[in-house]
Design an enzyme around this catalytic site. Structure first.
Site, PDB file in Angstrom:
ATOM      1  N   VAL A 164      -9.444   9.483   1.178  1.00 34.23           N
ATOM      2  CA  VAL A 164      -9.213   9.827  -0.158  1.00 34.23           C
ATOM      3  C   VAL A 164     -10.684  10.450  -0.825  1.00 34.23           C
ATOM      4  O   VAL A 164     -10.671  11.720  -1.181  1.00 34.23           O
ATOM      5  CB  VAL A 164      -8.869   8.744  -1.192  1.00 34.23           C
ATOM      6  CG1 VAL A 164      -9.192   9.003  -2.706  1.00 34.23           C
ATOM      7  CG2 VAL A 164      -7.588   8.285  -0.767  1.00 34.23           C
ATOM      8  N   LYS A 194      -0.517  11.747   0.629  1.00 36.89           N
ATOM      9  CA  LYS A 194       0.078  11.211   1.744  1.00 36.89           C
ATOM     10  C   LYS A 194      -0.827  11.761   2.974  1.00 36.89           C
ATOM     11  O   LYS A 194      -1.002  12.817   3.099  1.00 36.89           O
ATOM     12  CB  LYS A 194       1.514  11.885   1.896  1.00 36.89           C
ATOM     13  CG  LYS A 194       2.523  11.610   0.814  1.00 36.89           C
ATOM     14  CD  LYS A 194       3.946  12.125   1.225  1.00 36.89           C
ATOM     15  CE  LYS A 194       4.173  13.504   1.238  1.00 36.89           C
ATOM     16  NZ  LYS A 194       4.115  14.294  -0.151  1.00 36.89           N
ATOM     17  N   CYS A 233      -1.929   1.707   3.006  1.00 39.28           N
ATOM     18  CA  CYS A 233      -1.614   1.645   1.414  1.00 39.28           C
ATOM     19  C   CYS A 233      -0.419   0.554   1.246  1.00 39.28           C
ATOM     20  O   CYS A 233      -0.576  -0.360   0.555  1.00 39.28           O
ATOM     21  CB  CYS A 233      -1.212   2.950   0.853  1.00 39.28           C
ATOM     22  SG  CYS A 233      -2.974   3.773   0.852  1.00 39.28           S
ATOM     23  N   LYS A 289       2.868   6.656  11.476  1.00 35.13           N
ATOM     24  CA  LYS A 289       3.828   7.486  10.958  1.00 35.13           C
ATOM     25  C   LYS A 289       3.215   8.932  11.564  1.00 35.13           C
ATOM     26  O   LYS A 289       1.986   9.109  11.904  1.00 35.13           O
ATOM     27  CB  LYS A 289       3.980   7.678   9.385  1.00 35.13           C
ATOM     28  CG  LYS A 289       2.837   8.303   8.805  1.00 35.13           C
ATOM     29  CD  LYS A 289       3.106   8.760   7.266  1.00 35.13           C
ATOM     30  CE  LYS A 289       1.913   9.254   6.590  1.00 35.13           C
ATOM     31  NZ  LYS A 289       2.306   9.668   5.353  1.00 35.13           N
ATOM     32  N   ARG A 342      -3.604   1.662  11.175  1.00 38.36           N
ATOM     33  CA  ARG A 342      -3.727   0.405  10.420  1.00 38.36           C
ATOM     34  C   ARG A 342      -2.414   0.014  10.057  1.00 38.36           C
ATOM     35  O   ARG A 342      -1.438   0.921   9.476  1.00 38.36           O
ATOM     36  CB  ARG A 342      -4.647   0.853   9.145  1.00 38.36           C
ATOM     37  CG  ARG A 342      -5.960   1.073   9.376  1.00 38.36           C
ATOM     38  CD  ARG A 342      -6.951   1.279   8.154  1.00 38.36           C
ATOM     39  NE  ARG A 342      -6.645   2.760   7.670  1.00 38.36           N
ATOM     40  CZ  ARG A 342      -7.448   3.309   6.610  1.00 38.36           C
ATOM     41  NH1 ARG A 342      -8.343   2.558   5.815  1.00 38.36           N
ATOM     42  NH2 ARG A 342      -7.105   4.306   6.367  1.00 38.36           N
TER      43      ARG A 342
END
Ligand SMILES: NC(=O)c1ccc[n+]([C@@H]2O[C@H](COP(=O)([O-])OP(=O)(O)OC[C@H]3O[C@@H](n4cnc5c(N)ncnc54)[C@H](O)[C@@H]3O)[C@@H](O)[C@H]2O)c1
Length: 435
Positions: A11, A152, A261, A322, A329
């Site tokens: 981030v 994302k 997240c 993904k 993680r």
């Protein structure tokens, strides 16, 4: 504008690079000296499309600087953005030690009126705690602001540059004006900057992530039922998605959600609700269903090949949680592979981006291959974990020839079950009507 970003993880780094791109003078600080060294050479520690170019160009143009000198960085910005990690504690609640440590640094080094922004995902009340920590250490005036991040992984730069919305919790006009100035370049097509009170902004992030995670868990349960009653979840999804109140996004069943997240944010939401005296049955069920789902592909493999896999070679396609990221993680690949190894299998795995992270977890207990076909040479089964594009239309004849037993357990529903039967595979997807 002079901007400071504290933390150069997913981030912080994306925020710093994207804010520099629109002309701001950005200093990004991190306590990890090795990371800062690499960033100064424009070596990006994570795989994120478009980020490396942004970091290189903006450093070269002099708008983006990396430092380990957090104090100096804090003195630099008119806006100081906190973007450090908030992992979860044993009880599921958010660990705020990094955020509060930065707050104390800000308190010690505040040199002019500033706006302090919590961008880390933090429970309701944290911005207030940050304010108190700073206030203890300085007399300089400052304003607090909560600005949760919705990017994302895999599309982070695009999400920051063209956000669906920007959520900003403020309690003063000066903070509101500054945030409006900072974010205006990113919402020129009319997507909103939603100003609200600080607790609402803090809770919005958790509610949004829990809703997305809930849609995944919901579809995983629908898929389970489809398998039991002979329905096809993709047809059911089509029928559901045509209803405009429901829509089609985030309605794909799979091997269970992972990443840094959803798992921690749902746990933290549950903890916040409990602390507030609620019994959050629905929030809790999201994680319960997900935990069970993460064991599904292993159960399927054992059902197909037997409980003892000592003589079996299993190919695994995909390790990242993904597609589009190298992040492992909480990836469902980890419990799957640990389970396969515990049952005695030898595992050969392929992932286009996440191999270096997987090596840290499995060492030499797993053979990593650079070509997906090498993972299934002589294999007794292929398990597909991640929906990477190169796995979508492989050479099925070649796969059939390479595999010792033609078992495919597809955690992402990449293929058509009838066609796979035609190729001679024993194929199972998630919720495709397998009894
Ligand atoms: N990863 C995502 O996709 C995502 C998306 C939205 C929101 N978030 C939230 O944003 C926050 C940051 O997530 P992340 O994935 O970037 O975390 P991360 O763990 O990748 O990065 C955090 C960085 O902060 C640095 N740091 C820790 N303490 C510091 C200190 N005192 N001073 C300076 N630097 C310090 C660490 O060295 C690390 O580089 C979390 O709260 C997370 O929930 C993450």
């Amino acid at each position: 504008m002079r901007v400071t970003v504290v933390g150069s993880g997913y981030v912080g780094l994306v925020t710093a690079a994207c804010l520099a791109e629109t002309g701001n003078d950005v200093v990004c600080a991190d306590v990890d000296a090795a990371k800062v060294d690499r960033l100064r050479r424009a070596e990006i520690p994570i795989f994120e499309p478009g980020l490396e170019e942004l970091v290189r160009e903006n450093q070269a143009e002099g708008r983006l600087h990396f430092t380990t000198d957090v104090a100096e960085a804090i003195r630099h910005g008119k806006v100081v953005i906190i973007a450090v990690g908030t992992p979860h504690e044993q009880d599921g609640s958010a660990d705020l030690s990094q955020v509060l440590a930065v707050a104390r640094e800000i308190g010690r080094h505040l040199n002019e009126p500033k706006v302090v922004v919590t961008k880390s995902t933090v429970p309701v009340g944290t911005s207030e705690r940050v304010r108190e920590e700073i206030r203890k250490l300085t007399d300089h005036p400052f304003s607090m602001c909560s600005n949760p991040e919705f990017l994302k992984q895999g599309e982070a730069v695009n999400d920051f540059m063209k956000p669906d919305r920007v959520v900003v919790g403020v309690a003063s006009d000066d903070a509101r004006d500054l945030m409006l100035e900072l974010y205006s370049p990113y919402v020129r097509t009319g997507n909103p900057i939603l100003f609200m009170d600080i607790p609402s902004a803090e809770l919005t992030k958790y509610a949004a992530n829990a809703m997305l995670a809930a849609r995944i868990s919901f579809m995983n349960q629908v898929a389970d039922l489809c398998d039991r009653v002979g329905a096809d979840v993709l047809e059911v999804r089509r029928g559901m998605a045509a209803d405009r109140r429901i829509g089609g996004a985030f309605l794909f069943p799979g091997p269970g959600y992972g990443g840094s997240c959803f798992p921690k944010d749902v746990k933290a939401l549950v903890a916040t609700a409990r602390q507030a005296g609620m019994t959050p049955e629905l929030f809790e069920a999201i994680e319960t269903v997900n935990a069970r789902q993460k064991g599904l592909l292993l159960r399927r493999t054992l059902a197909a090949l037997g409980e003892n896999l000592a003589a079996c070679a299993i190919g695994v396609w995909g390790l990242a949680f993904k597609a589009g990221t190298d992040d492992m993680r909480e990836s469902p690949a980890t419990p799957l592979i640990e389970g396969l190894l515990a049952a005695g299998a030898s595992v050969r795995a392929h992932d286009p981006k996440a191999e270096h992270n997987a090596r840290r977890i499995f060492g030499d207990r797993v053979a990593f291959v650079g070509d997906p076909y090498d993972a299934i040479d002589g294999a007794d089964a292929l398990v597909i974990l991640t929906e990477w594009l190169p796995y979508r239309t492989p050479d099925f004849d070649r796969m059939r020839q390479l595999m010792r037993r033609p078992v495919i357990i597809d955690g992402r529903n990449l293929y058509d079950p009838a066609r796979m039967l035609g190729y001679g595979f024993e194929y199972s997807g998630i919720g495709r009507g397998r009894a």
